[in-house]
Motif scaffolding. Structure first.
Motif, short mmCIF file in Angstrom:
data_model
loop_
_atom_site.label_atom_id
_atom_site.label_comp_id
_atom_site.label_asym_id
_atom_site.label_seq_id
_atom_site.Cartn_x
_atom_site.Cartn_y
_atom_site.Cartn_z
N HIS A 185 0.84 -1.20 0.00
CA HIS A 185 0.00 0.00 0.00
C HIS A 185 0.88 1.25 0.00
CE1 HIS A 185 -3.75 -2.17 1.85
NE2 HIS A 185 -3.45 -2.60 0.64
N GLN A 186 0.29 2.36 -0.39
CA GLN A 186 1.01 3.62 -0.39
C GLN A 186 1.45 4.01 1.02
OE1 GLN A 186 2.76 7.05 -1.70
NE2 GLN A 186 1.88 5.46 -3.02
N SER A 187 0.59 3.79 2.00
CA SER A 187 0.91 4.11 3.38
C SER A 187 -0.10 3.40 4.27
CB SER A 187 0.83 5.63 3.61
OG SER A 187 -0.51 6.08 3.49
N THR A 188 -0.01 3.62 5.56
CA THR A 188 -0.98 3.03 6.47
C THR A 188 -2.35 3.68 6.33
OG1 THR A 188 -0.22 4.54 8.20
CG2 THR A 188 0.75 2.32 8.16
N GLU A 189 -2.40 4.86 5.71
CA GLU A 189 -3.67 5.57 5.52
C GLU A 189 -4.24 5.41 4.12
OE1 GLU A 189 -0.90 7.29 6.83
OE2 GLU A 189 -1.60 6.79 8.86
N ARG A 190 -3.40 5.10 3.13
CA ARG A 190 -3.85 5.06 1.74
C ARG A 190 -3.44 3.74 1.09
NH1 ARG A 190 -1.17 9.69 -1.37
NH2 ARG A 190 -2.31 8.71 -3.09
N VAL A 191 -4.36 3.18 0.29
CA VAL A 191 -4.05 1.96 -0.46
C VAL A 191 -3.22 2.28 -1.70
CG1 VAL A 191 -5.02 0.05 -1.79
CG2 VAL A 191 -6.07 0.74 0.39
N GLY A 192 -3.67 3.25 -2.50
CA GLY A 192 -3.00 3.53 -3.75
C GLY A 192 -2.58 4.98 -3.90
N PRO A 193 -1.72 5.21 -4.90
CA PRO A 193 -1.14 4.22 -5.81
C PRO A 193 -0.17 3.30 -5.06
CG PRO A 193 -0.11 6.35 -6.15
CD PRO A 193 -1.24 6.58 -5.21
N ARG A 194 -0.25 2.02 -5.37
CA ARG A 194 0.58 1.05 -4.66
C ARG A 194 2.04 1.16 -5.11
NH1 ARG A 194 -3.44 -3.69 -6.03
NH2 ARG A 194 -4.06 -2.12 -7.56
N LYS A 195 2.94 0.81 -4.20
CA LYS A 195 4.37 0.98 -4.42
C LYS A 195 5.03 -0.37 -4.70
CE LYS A 195 5.30 3.25 -0.54
NZ LYS A 195 5.94 4.17 0.43
N THR A 196 6.04 -0.35 -5.56
CA THR A 196 6.69 -1.57 -6.03
C THR A 196 7.93 -1.87 -5.19
OG1 THR A 196 6.01 -0.91 -8.25
CG2 THR A 196 7.50 -2.78 -8.08
N ALA A 197 8.07 -3.11 -4.76
CA ALA A 197 9.16 -3.48 -3.86
C ALA A 197 9.80 -4.80 -4.29
CB ALA A 197 8.63 -3.61 -2.44
N LEU A 198 10.99 -5.05 -3.75
CA LEU A 198 11.72 -6.31 -3.97
C LEU A 198 12.10 -6.92 -2.63
CD1 LEU A 198 14.40 -5.74 -6.78
CD2 LEU A 198 12.28 -7.05 -6.94
N ILE A 199 12.16 -8.23 -2.59
CA ILE A 199 12.66 -8.94 -1.42
C ILE A 199 13.35 -10.22 -1.89
CG2 ILE A 199 10.52 -10.26 -1.04
CD1 ILE A 199 11.00 -9.82 1.99
N ILE A 200 14.38 -10.65 -1.17
CA ILE A 200 15.05 -11.91 -1.48
C ILE A 200 14.23 -13.08 -0.93
CG2 ILE A 200 17.06 -13.35 -0.95
CD1 ILE A 200 18.77 -10.86 -1.07
N ALA A 201 14.09 -14.13 -1.73
CA ALA A 201 13.46 -15.37 -1.31
C ALA A 201 14.50 -16.49 -1.39
CB ALA A 201 12.26 -15.69 -2.19
N LYS A 202 14.35 -17.48 -0.53
CA LYS A 202 15.35 -18.55 -0.48
C LYS A 202 14.71 -19.85 -0.03
CE LYS A 202 20.00 -19.51 1.33
NZ LYS A 202 20.62 -19.61 0.00
N PHE A 203 15.04 -20.94 -0.71
CA PHE A 203 14.60 -22.26 -0.28
C PHE A 203 15.56 -22.77 0.80
CE2 PHE A 203 12.64 -22.20 -4.52
CZ PHE A 203 11.37 -22.63 -4.20
#
Length: 336
Positions: free
Chosen positions: A291-309
């Motif tokens: 979400h954009q913030s705790t108060e607003r849903v949009g416009p939504r923000k793009t993020a990355l995270i590492i995933a690992k098996f």
């Protein structure tokens, strides 16, 4: 009781170690990046081809899709599509005139395809370039049973092609999969199978009448298929990511323990979900939105995270998201 205590300690140590490793790896990825504007694109997907990363997602949903590019997955620019204003697919060239959501680009038999949602149906468009223009000779949706959204194309280890998608009907969004026709013109409707629906408390945190599971993506690892999906309404702060596992692309699927795997509780931001996977060198990344913030849903923000098996106490590898590794995508020249 002793076995349960041992398993819990094993999981706790694994998360602590992996969180530290994820922080170190992603801090290197983002080292010396100029902090420009945050990219605001929902339902993101990243496609890599010949030295360039291409990022697509839900943005100007009544017009089509724009695309952003990067050489290293950290410095982004755009929109860079070949059509006006950086679009790579525009509504005048394809099926649909509104609700352009959740695109995925893939390469098959010398063509670039985009699977996408429009008018709450799924369509496939083609292009000679990841920058577009993606077009249809015949402007039509693929054959299906009612409303279908959130496509994900997957080519199996044995060569068969599958489409994962969400049916919108009967009080909820549910994830299905079907084998695709040889020419990729659509799905074999008779092969359609239910994969995931909301049955766990975390998947309907607000006890809504309309339950939601959506945003599927699939990974193959160590003889198993991993279905990664989002649950709860996308407007809910509890929007989060779960993982299920199967021995076959069409299931049956078993939801893994300790879910959700990615959530507000893990990252400290609301609305985490609906993404896709790609690799940088040997590291596996999940691109998703918040979400954009705790108060607003949009416009939504793009993020990355590492995933690992990683190994687990029960012998099946688990897919971990490393909480200290996540960051938003930044760059210069992003369209507002």
């Amino acid at each position: 009781m002793k076995k349960q205590y041992t398993n819990n300690m094993f999981d706790l140590l694994r998360v602590l170690v992996l969180s530290t490793l994820g922080f170190l790896k992603l801090s290197v990825l983002w080292a010396q990046v100029d902090q420009g504007e945050v990219l605001q694109m929902a339902d993101p997907s990243i496609f890599y081809h010949e030295g360039t990363y291409y990022l697509y997602g839900t943005g100007r949903a009544d017009e089509g899709f724009q695309v952003y590019t990067s050489k290293d997955a950290k410095h982004w620019s755009g929109p860079a599509g070949k059509l006006k204003e950086g679009f790579c697919l525009h509504e005048e060239d394809v099926f649909g005139d509104h609700g352009f959501w959740a695109p995925q680009v893939f390469w098959e038999s010398g063509k670039f395809y985009m699977a996408y949602t429009a008018n709450e149906h799924i369509a496939l468009a083609e292009s000679d370039s990841p920058l577009g223009p993606f077009r249809q000779t015949v402007k039509q949706a693929i054959e299906g049973d009612g409303k279908m959204i959130d496509p994900f194309f997957y080519r199996d280890q044995n060569g068969k092609a599958y489409l994962y998608f969400v049916k919108v009907a009967d009080g909820g969004n549910r994830i299905y999969a079907a084998e695709m026709k040889e020419d990729l013109s659509g799905i074999k409707v008779e092969s359609s199978q239910l994969c995931i629906e909301a049955t766990e408390p975390w998947e309907n945190a607000e006890q809504a009448n309309w339950t939601v599971t959506e945003g599927p993506s699939v990974l193959f690892h160590d003889g198993h298929y991993y279905l990664i999906y989002s649950a709860n309404d996308f407007r809910s702060k509890h929007y989060a990511v779960g993982v299920a596992i199967s021995k076959h692309p069409l299931g049956p699927w078993k939801k893994m323990d300790a879910q959700p795997a990615l959530s507000q509780e893990l990252l400290g931001v609301p609305g985490t979900g609906h993404g896709d996977f790609f690799s940088v060198d040997e590291d596996l990344f999940y691109v998703f939105h918040t979400h954009q913030s705790t108060e607003r849903v949009g416009p939504r923000k793009t993020a990355l995270i590492i995933a690992k098996f990683n190994d687990s106490a029960n012998g099946l590898d688990v897919l971990d998201f490393l909480p200290k590794s996540w960051n938003y995508l930044y760059g210069e020249g992003f369209a507002k």
